[in-house]
Design an enzyme around this catalytic site. Structure first.
Site, PDB file in Angstrom:
ATOM      1  N   LYS A 178     -17.367  22.127 -29.972  1.00  0.00           N
ATOM      2  CA  LYS A 178     -15.991  22.621 -29.842  1.00  0.00           C
ATOM      3  C   LYS A 178     -15.889  23.625 -28.698  1.00  0.00           C
ATOM      4  O   LYS A 178     -15.043  23.523 -27.820  1.00  0.00           O
ATOM      5  CB  LYS A 178     -15.528  23.274 -31.167  1.00  0.00           C
ATOM      6  CG  LYS A 178     -15.647  22.372 -32.382  1.00  0.00           C
ATOM      7  CD  LYS A 178     -15.183  23.049 -33.670  1.00  0.00           C
ATOM      8  CE  LYS A 178     -16.047  24.209 -34.132  1.00  0.00           C
ATOM      9  NZ  LYS A 178     -17.392  23.842 -34.599  1.00  0.00           N
ATOM     10  N   ARG A 231      -9.551  25.487 -40.836  1.00  0.00           N
ATOM     11  CA  ARG A 231     -10.829  25.177 -41.470  1.00  0.00           C
ATOM     12  C   ARG A 231     -10.672  24.912 -42.950  1.00  0.00           C
ATOM     13  O   ARG A 231     -11.641  24.568 -43.614  1.00  0.00           O
ATOM     14  CB  ARG A 231     -11.709  26.417 -41.325  1.00  0.00           C
ATOM     15  CG  ARG A 231     -12.912  26.232 -40.447  1.00  0.00           C
ATOM     16  CD  ARG A 231     -13.629  27.569 -40.443  1.00  0.00           C
ATOM     17  NE  ARG A 231     -14.970  27.425 -40.008  1.00  0.00           N
ATOM     18  CZ  ARG A 231     -15.350  27.553 -38.732  1.00  0.00           C
ATOM     19  NH1 ARG A 231     -14.482  27.790 -37.785  1.00  0.00           N
ATOM     20  NH2 ARG A 231     -16.618  27.433 -38.434  1.00  0.00           N
ATOM     21  N   ARG A 237     -28.974  27.608 -28.895  1.00  0.00           N
ATOM     22  CA  ARG A 237     -27.770  28.094 -28.208  1.00  0.00           C
ATOM     23  C   ARG A 237     -27.920  29.532 -27.728  1.00  0.00           C
ATOM     24  O   ARG A 237     -28.467  30.392 -28.400  1.00  0.00           O
ATOM     25  CB  ARG A 237     -26.551  28.020 -29.136  1.00  0.00           C
ATOM     26  CG  ARG A 237     -25.332  28.718 -28.511  1.00  0.00           C
ATOM     27  CD  ARG A 237     -24.050  28.391 -29.201  1.00  0.00           C
ATOM     28  NE  ARG A 237     -24.108  28.569 -30.630  1.00  0.00           N
ATOM     29  CZ  ARG A 237     -23.167  28.130 -31.454  1.00  0.00           C
ATOM     30  NH1 ARG A 237     -22.108  27.505 -30.986  1.00  0.00           N
ATOM     31  NH2 ARG A 237     -23.274  28.328 -32.740  1.00  0.00           N
ATOM     32  N   ARG A 294     -26.507  34.174 -31.346  1.00  0.00           N
ATOM     33  CA  ARG A 294     -25.619  34.590 -32.445  1.00  0.00           C
ATOM     34  C   ARG A 294     -26.437  34.875 -33.696  1.00  0.00           C
ATOM     35  O   ARG A 294     -27.403  34.197 -33.969  1.00  0.00           O
ATOM     36  CB  ARG A 294     -24.599  33.483 -32.741  1.00  0.00           C
ATOM     37  CG  ARG A 294     -23.322  33.625 -31.938  1.00  0.00           C
ATOM     38  CD  ARG A 294     -22.471  32.390 -31.980  1.00  0.00           C
ATOM     39  NE  ARG A 294     -22.166  31.905 -33.322  1.00  0.00           N
ATOM     40  CZ  ARG A 294     -21.303  30.911 -33.565  1.00  0.00           C
ATOM     41  NH1 ARG A 294     -20.665  30.334 -32.556  1.00  0.00           N
ATOM     42  NH2 ARG A 294     -21.078  30.516 -34.791  1.00  0.00           N
ATOM     43  N   ARG A 301     -23.596  27.089 -43.447  1.00  0.00           N
ATOM     44  CA  ARG A 301     -22.389  26.766 -42.669  1.00  0.00           C
ATOM     45  C   ARG A 301     -22.050  25.287 -42.815  1.00  0.00           C
ATOM     46  O   ARG A 301     -20.876  24.917 -42.907  1.00  0.00           O
ATOM     47  CB  ARG A 301     -22.603  27.134 -41.190  1.00  0.00           C
ATOM     48  CG  ARG A 301     -22.592  28.652 -40.965  1.00  0.00           C
ATOM     49  CD  ARG A 301     -23.309  29.058 -39.683  1.00  0.00           C
ATOM     50  NE  ARG A 301     -22.684  28.552 -38.480  1.00  0.00           N
ATOM     51  CZ  ARG A 301     -23.279  28.514 -37.282  1.00  0.00           C
ATOM     52  NH1 ARG A 301     -24.533  28.944 -37.151  1.00  0.00           N
ATOM     53  NH2 ARG A 301     -22.630  28.063 -36.236  1.00  0.00           N
TER      54      ARG A 301
HETATM   55  P1  AP5 Z   1     -20.941  24.651 -29.102  1.00  0.00           P
HETATM   56  O1  AP5 Z   1     -19.983  23.947 -28.200  1.00  0.00           O
HETATM   57  O2  AP5 Z   1     -21.115  26.110 -28.910  1.00  0.00           O
HETATM   58  O3  AP5 Z   1     -20.646  24.273 -30.625  1.00  0.00           O
HETATM   59  P2  AP5 Z   1     -19.386  24.623 -31.552  1.00  0.00           P
HETATM   60  O4  AP5 Z   1     -18.831  23.340 -32.066  1.00  0.00           O
HETATM   61  O5  AP5 Z   1     -18.462  25.551 -30.884  1.00  0.00           O
HETATM   62  O6  AP5 Z   1     -20.185  25.266 -32.781  1.00  0.00           O
HETATM   63  P3  AP5 Z   1     -20.074  26.703 -33.480  1.00  0.00           P
HETATM   64  O7  AP5 Z   1     -21.425  26.967 -34.059  1.00  0.00           O
HETATM   65  O8  AP5 Z   1     -19.491  27.730 -32.597  1.00  0.00           O
HETATM   66  O9  AP5 Z   1     -19.080  26.340 -34.621  1.00  0.00           O
HETATM   67  P4  AP5 Z   1     -18.854  27.079 -35.939  1.00  0.00           P
HETATM   68  O10 AP5 Z   1     -17.689  26.347 -36.460  1.00  0.00           O
HETATM   69  O11 AP5 Z   1     -20.043  27.135 -36.826  1.00  0.00           O
HETATM   70  O12 AP5 Z   1     -18.632  28.596 -35.510  1.00  0.00           O
HETATM   71  P5  AP5 Z   1     -17.333  29.477 -35.230  1.00  0.00           P
HETATM   72  O13 AP5 Z   1     -17.647  30.386 -34.121  1.00  0.00           O
HETATM   73  O14 AP5 Z   1     -16.120  28.630 -35.149  1.00  0.00           O
HETATM   74  O15 AP5 Z   1     -22.359  23.904 -28.940  1.00  0.00           O
HETATM   75  C1  AP5 Z   1     -23.499  24.336 -29.662  1.00  0.00           C
HETATM   76  C2  AP5 Z   1     -24.745  24.242 -28.784  1.00  0.00           C
HETATM   77  O16 AP5 Z   1     -24.999  22.869 -28.450  1.00  0.00           O
HETATM   78  C3  AP5 Z   1     -24.620  24.966 -27.435  1.00  0.00           C
HETATM   79  O17 AP5 Z   1     -25.856  25.516 -27.106  1.00  0.00           O
HETATM   80  C4  AP5 Z   1     -24.219  23.862 -26.448  1.00  0.00           C
HETATM   81  O18 AP5 Z   1     -24.679  24.152 -25.150  1.00  0.00           O
HETATM   82  C5  AP5 Z   1     -24.911  22.641 -27.039  1.00  0.00           C
HETATM   83  N1  AP5 Z   1     -24.127  21.419 -26.873  1.00  0.00           N
HETATM   84  C6  AP5 Z   1     -22.783  21.274 -26.955  1.00  0.00           C
HETATM   85  N2  AP5 Z   1     -22.420  19.986 -26.763  1.00  0.00           N
HETATM   86  C7  AP5 Z   1     -23.579  19.291 -26.590  1.00  0.00           C
HETATM   87  C8  AP5 Z   1     -23.873  17.916 -26.365  1.00  0.00           C
HETATM   88  N3  AP5 Z   1     -22.879  16.994 -26.299  1.00  0.00           N
HETATM   89  N4  AP5 Z   1     -25.164  17.550 -26.254  1.00  0.00           N
HETATM   90  C9  AP5 Z   1     -26.165  18.496 -26.317  1.00  0.00           C
HETATM   91  N5  AP5 Z   1     -25.951  19.805 -26.520  1.00  0.00           N
HETATM   92  C10 AP5 Z   1     -24.673  20.201 -26.662  1.00  0.00           C
HETATM   93  O19 AP5 Z   1     -17.206  30.313 -36.572  1.00  0.00           O
HETATM   94  C11 AP5 Z   1     -18.192  31.240 -36.961  1.00  0.00           C
HETATM   95  C12 AP5 Z   1     -17.875  31.815 -38.332  1.00  0.00           C
HETATM   96  O20 AP5 Z   1     -16.638  32.546 -38.293  1.00  0.00           O
HETATM   97  C13 AP5 Z   1     -17.675  30.806 -39.454  1.00  0.00           C
HETATM   98  O21 AP5 Z   1     -18.905  30.412 -40.024  1.00  0.00           O
HETATM   99  C14 AP5 Z   1     -16.783  31.581 -40.428  1.00  0.00           C
HETATM  100  O22 AP5 Z   1     -17.539  32.478 -41.198  1.00  0.00           O
HETATM  101  C15 AP5 Z   1     -15.889  32.380 -39.488  1.00  0.00           C
HETATM  102  N6  AP5 Z   1     -14.627  31.681 -39.170  1.00  0.00           N
HETATM  103  C16 AP5 Z   1     -14.267  31.174 -37.950  1.00  0.00           C
HETATM  104  N7  AP5 Z   1     -13.078  30.563 -38.009  1.00  0.00           N
HETATM  105  C17 AP5 Z   1     -12.655  30.668 -39.298  1.00  0.00           C
HETATM  106  C18 AP5 Z   1     -11.503  30.221 -39.996  1.00  0.00           C
HETATM  107  N8  AP5 Z   1     -10.529  29.530 -39.379  1.00  0.00           N
HETATM  108  N9  AP5 Z   1     -11.403  30.499 -41.311  1.00  0.00           N
HETATM  109  C19 AP5 Z   1     -12.368  31.194 -41.968  1.00  0.00           C
HETATM  110  N10 AP5 Z   1     -13.488  31.653 -41.363  1.00  0.00           N
HETATM  111  C20 AP5 Z   1     -13.635  31.391 -40.045  1.00  0.00           C
HETATM  112 ZN    ZN Z   2     -17.954  27.557 -31.229  1.00  0.00          ZN
END
Ligand code: AP5
Ligand code: ZN
Length: 217
Positions: A13, A89, A128, A161, A172
């Site tokens: 994402k 979410r 990451r 992170r 997660r």
């Molecule tokens: P990356 O693009 O960074 O992945 P991402 O989908 O953004 O994954 P996240 O871990 O950020 O998602 P998340 O939903 O767990 O965390 P969030 O910050 O939203 O890619 C990951 C890695 O892979 C990178 O190193 C990248 O380079 C590599 N990569 C990417 N694409 C690739 C490909 N095609 N091939 C190979 N490698 C690749 O949320 C964190 C926390 O916040 C949650 O757990 C929750 O506690 C809270 N939170 C956030 N939003 C809410 C909400 N709406 N409601 C309640 N709690 C929330």
């Molecule tokens: Zn992310």
């Protein structure tokens, strides 16, 4: 454009969203990044959120809905549309988003699911590296920065992170399956849901996104 990206931790994402932002000159609202900025500032919300995030749970719907509403109402970049990353979410968040948009006489155009097998995510998450100020992410193997542990654009240090370890990832993923997969079901019933194979390399995923835009814009 007005769209959301849904997918498990590590689906890509945060990798794809900045490219969408650039293409459409819209805002990129990443709720995880917003929460991490509260954590960095050690605000009361940040202190509370850090515990929940490190445990792989979800911050309350009310707080998250309020955060997104505030941004959509006041962030100037959102005048050109928005790409939501990490929101909605829960089904409650999805309903609240529809309501918020209806009040502005707006509708979502695309709900894009980044679909990928859980087994592929461990390597992505544990390798990451992120630039905290911008939310830019790299990968030790799949997308290394030009200089080790250094952001390409600012030269500032990259960090890992605190929720990017195998243990927190398990939680997660469990949360994703329990709370967010139903959100996919919510959008499948509308005409705007599309799914992309997120196991492809980043350039291929981007091409798949471009196809979706070509079809509906
Ligand atoms: P990356 O693009 O960074 O992945 P991402 O989908 O953004 O994954 P996240 O871990 O950020 O998602 P998340 O939903 O767990 O965390 P969030 O910050 O939203 O890619 C990951 C890695 O892979 C990178 O190193 C990248 O380079 C590599 N990569 C990417 N694409 C690739 C490909 N095609 N091939 C190979 N490698 C690749 O949320 C964190 C926390 O916040 C949650 O757990 C929750 O506690 C809270 N939170 C956030 N939003 C809410 C909400 N709406 N409601 C309640 N709690 C929330
Ligand atoms: Zn992310």
């Amino acid at each position: 454009v007005r769209m959301i990206l849904i997918g498990p931790p590590g689906a890509g994402k945060g990798t794809q969203a900045p490219k969408i932002k650039e293409k459409f000159s819209c805002c990129h609202l990443a709720t995880g990044d917003m929460l991490r900025s509260q954590v960095a500032k050690k605000t009361p919300l940040g202190r509370e959120a850090k515990k929940i995030m490190d445990a792989g749970g979800l911050v309350s719907d009310d707080i998250m809905i309020g955060m997104i509403k505030e941004e959509l109402d006041t962030n100037r970049e959102c005048k050109g549309g928005f790409i939501l990353d990490g929101f909605p979410r829960t089904v409650a968040q999805a309903g609240a988003l529809d309501k918020m948009l209806a009040e502005k006489d707006q509708k979502l155009q695309h709900a894009v699911e980044l679909e990928i097998d859980d087994a592929l995510l461990v390597a992505r998450i544990t390798g990451r590296l992120v630039h905290p100020a911008s939310g830019r992410s790299y990968h030790q193997i799949f997308n290394p920065p030009k200089k080790p542990m250094t952001d390409d654009l600012t030269g500032e240090p990259l960090i890992q992170r605190s929720d990017d370890n195998a243990d927190a990832l398990k939680k997660r993923l469990a949360t994703y399956h329990a709370q967010t997969v139903p959100v996919v079901g919510y959008y499948k019933k509308t005409g705007i849901w599309k799914s992309i194979d997120a196991s492809q390399e980043p350039g291929q995923v981007w091409n798949s996104l471009l196809k979706i835009f070509g079809e509906n814009n």
